[in-house]
Design an enzyme around this catalytic site. Structure first.
Site, PDB file in Angstrom:
ATOM      1  CB  SER A 103     -20.141 -19.512 -37.138  1.00 30.03           C
ATOM      2  OG  SER A 103     -20.654 -19.429 -35.841  1.00 30.03           O
ATOM      3  CG  HIS A 128     -18.036 -15.459 -35.242  1.00 25.21           C
ATOM      4  ND1 HIS A 128     -19.051 -14.762 -35.863  1.00 25.21           N
ATOM      5  CD2 HIS A 128     -18.559 -16.703 -34.991  1.00 25.21           C
ATOM      6  CE1 HIS A 128     -20.111 -15.530 -35.988  1.00 25.21           C
ATOM      7  NE2 HIS A 128     -19.839 -16.707 -35.461  1.00 25.21           N
TER       8      HIS A 128
END
Length: 203
Positions: A103, A128
């Protein structure tokens, strides 16, 4: 620095002209221009990293900083404060993932100086779209939804800039959690090299 979740932090004792001096291990490594991000990206951890980056720039603006990342990600705004500081300061910031960079951690890994972004062989990288949830009046939910979409677009632009992938590819590949091996992260452009021994790091 309570980096290790309340575990005891090792101390290093050095001999000086005035006798012995003790450092916690992270302070000692800071003298070698090594900065760690371990665990969640939040305001507290981001403030520590930003302060260390600014300190090392003031110490020597022409010498590289080595930024080691083992993080599952966390707050986007906190992570962006680290990202902006990395781009703002004069020294090159060399990044390395050990363990995981997921992330926001993956964004920071990719944001290292070109040619100086590394992964250890068994590390994992995950990109993501930003996560979010909000309760409240319909108008407030709409405001927060638009903010999440803005953040998603901005993060995709940053990943595209540093990876060399086009924005459409990034948007597609971040639609769901996208886990990568060190080799895949190198192919994708998130890191420049995979290191197995320190000797393989170019000067």
């Amino acid at each position: 620095m309570d980096i290790m979740n309340n575990l005891p932090i090792p101390m290093v004792v050095e001999q000086t002209g005035r006798g012995e001096r003790a450092f916690d291990i992270y302070s000692r490594l800071l003298k070698e221009r090594v900065v760690f991000l371990v665990g969640e990206v939040n305001d507290a951890s981001a403030n520590l990293v930003v302060a260390q980056l600014l300190f090392l720039e003031a110490e020597n603006p022409d010498q590289d900083i080595h930024f080691y990342i083992n993080s599952p990600g966390g707050s986007v705004t906190a992570g962006m404060s680290i990202y902006d500081t990395m781009q703002f300061i004069k020294p090159d910031v060399s990044t390395m993932v050990l363990g995981q960079a997921a992330s926001m951690g993956a964004v920071l890994l990719a944001a290292g100086a070109a040619g100086k972004r590394y992964a250890l062989p068994n590390s994992r990288v995950m990109i993501h779209q930003p996560l979010g949830g909000f309760r409240g009046q319909a108008s407030d939910i709409d405001i927060h939804a638009r903010e999440i979409l803005f953040i998603r677009e901005r993060l995709n632009q940053i990943l595209a800039k540093h990876s060399g992938q086009d924005l459409e590819t990034i948007s597609r590949d971040t639609e769901r959690d996208n886990f990568m091996s060190a080799e895949r992260a190198q192919e994708y452009g998130l890191v420049d090299a995979i290191l197995t021994h320190r000797e393989s790091v170019s000067a």
